[in-house]
Write an enzyme that holds these catalytic residues in place. Structure first.
Site, PDB file in Angstrom:
ATOM      1  CE  LYS A   1       3.785 -10.497   5.565  1.00  0.00           C
ATOM      2  NZ  LYS A   1       3.172 -11.145   4.517  1.00  0.00           N
TER       3      LYS A   1
ATOM      4  CE  LYS B   1       2.655  -6.266   4.440  1.00  0.00           C
ATOM      5  NZ  LYS B   1       2.035  -7.398   3.604  1.00  0.00           N
TER       6      LYS B   1
END
Length: 326
Positions: free
Chosen positions: A199, A252
């Site tokens: 992330k 992500k």
């Protein structure tokens, strides 16, 4: 050695839509898609999100309707983000048995049965008054280990509500191990963890922070989310999460990090998810509204690229729409 022109003519397999479908190397299924949804405590009507046209903060009732429609379209699952009426420094609403996420999970479990997977985002930023993902010290730093205790409690609360999968997104060191221990200790050894293993500290989260009302009131999240300049550390994060008990891993954002997604897919033998985040959604929607591109083609192409790069599961705000078309 393959034949050369004029014997070899690759265009033969591109002549018609039927031939192109038959020869397609990448296929997207509705069951591969997960719809992110926002549910807000204390509102009586869905609230539009200006930076994400077509996306709303749901009431519990409107969420149930939207979930039913998404499942009817064939989506594989939904991931819940909750916005409480009251926030505090430790995110008390996140593990409150009567908190908005736990209530919404019980609603969806009652309505959907086994028709779709219900996933909960497991973090504190939507629930804290400072907007950060963990416990903040007097100096303004994020206390990693104190935050793990909160994540463990949130995991147990979400499991008790009946969720199918928990998805820790805070990027704290050791979060998967802490959550796995908490779930096992609470009698939920069967509950899988979808780890936000990769992330990045991305500019593409801006519209999400409007939707979830979780923009930090000071500083940023660069001390725990990854540097966009780096790729090798992503594999380290993934392998650490798998060692700690993650059942699936996520990258992500998706679109700007397709190279990382491919590296992760090649390195692991568990399902790999990718999150097409709010900024990716907002850019295409804005360009389409200005007539700068073909909206449906751009959506489909973006999803095909994510799938081609190696994603088994795609989280996208277009999940229900695309599933219906598929």
């Amino acid at each position: 050695m393959s034949a050369q022109f004029p014997v070899a003519r690759p265009r033969r397999l591109r002549r018609t839509p039927a031939l192109r479908r038959l020869a397609a190397e990448t296929r997207l299924s509705a069951a591969d898609l997960v719809l992110p949804v926002f549910v807000k405590e204390g509102i009586t009507e869905p609230q539009p999100i200006a930076s994400m046209p077509g996306v709303v903060q749901h009431t519990r009732d409107s969420l149930r309707k939207a979930a039913h429609e998404a499942v009817e379209a064939g989506v594989g699952g939904l991931i819940l983000f909750g916005i409480p009426a009251v926030k505090d420094a430790v995110g008390s609403g996140a593990d409150d048995p009567d908190g908005i996420v736990q209530k919404a999970v019980r609603d969806l479990r009652s309505d959907l049965g086994d028709a779709a997977v219900v996933i909960t985002d497991l973090c504190l930023d939507e629930f804290t008054d400072h907007g950060h993902c963990g416990i903040v010290t007097e100096t303004g730093a994020i206390d990693n280990d104190a935050t793990l205790e909160r994540y463990a409690s949130v995991a147990a609360a979400q499991a008790a509500a009946g969720v199918d999968v928990v998805a820790p997104s805070g990027m704290m060191d050791g979060q998967v191990a802490a959550i796995r221990a908490a779930l096992d200790g609470a009698g939920h050894p069967e509950l899988p963890i979808l780890a936000y293993s990769v992330k990045y500290a991305s500019a593409f989260y801006g519209p999400f922070r409007d939707a979830a009302e979780c923009a930090p009131v000071f500083g940023d999240r660069a001390t725990h989310q990854q540097d966009p300049a780096n790729a090798a550390e992503s594999l380290r994060e993934v392998l650490l999460d798998l060692e700690e008990g993650a059942d699936m891993v996520m990258v992500k954002p998706a679109g700007p990090y397709l190279d990382v997604l491919r590296q992760v897919r090649d390195a692991v033998d568990v399902p790999v998810a990718a999150y097409q985040v709010s900024g990716e959604y907002a850019m295409i929607e804005a360009a389409a509204r200005n007539g700068w591109l073909d909206r449906e083609r751009a959506i489909d192409e973006s999803l095909a690229g994510i799938r081609r790069a190696g994603a088994d599961i795609i989280l996208t705000y277009w999940a229900a729409e695309v599933a219906a078309r598929l």
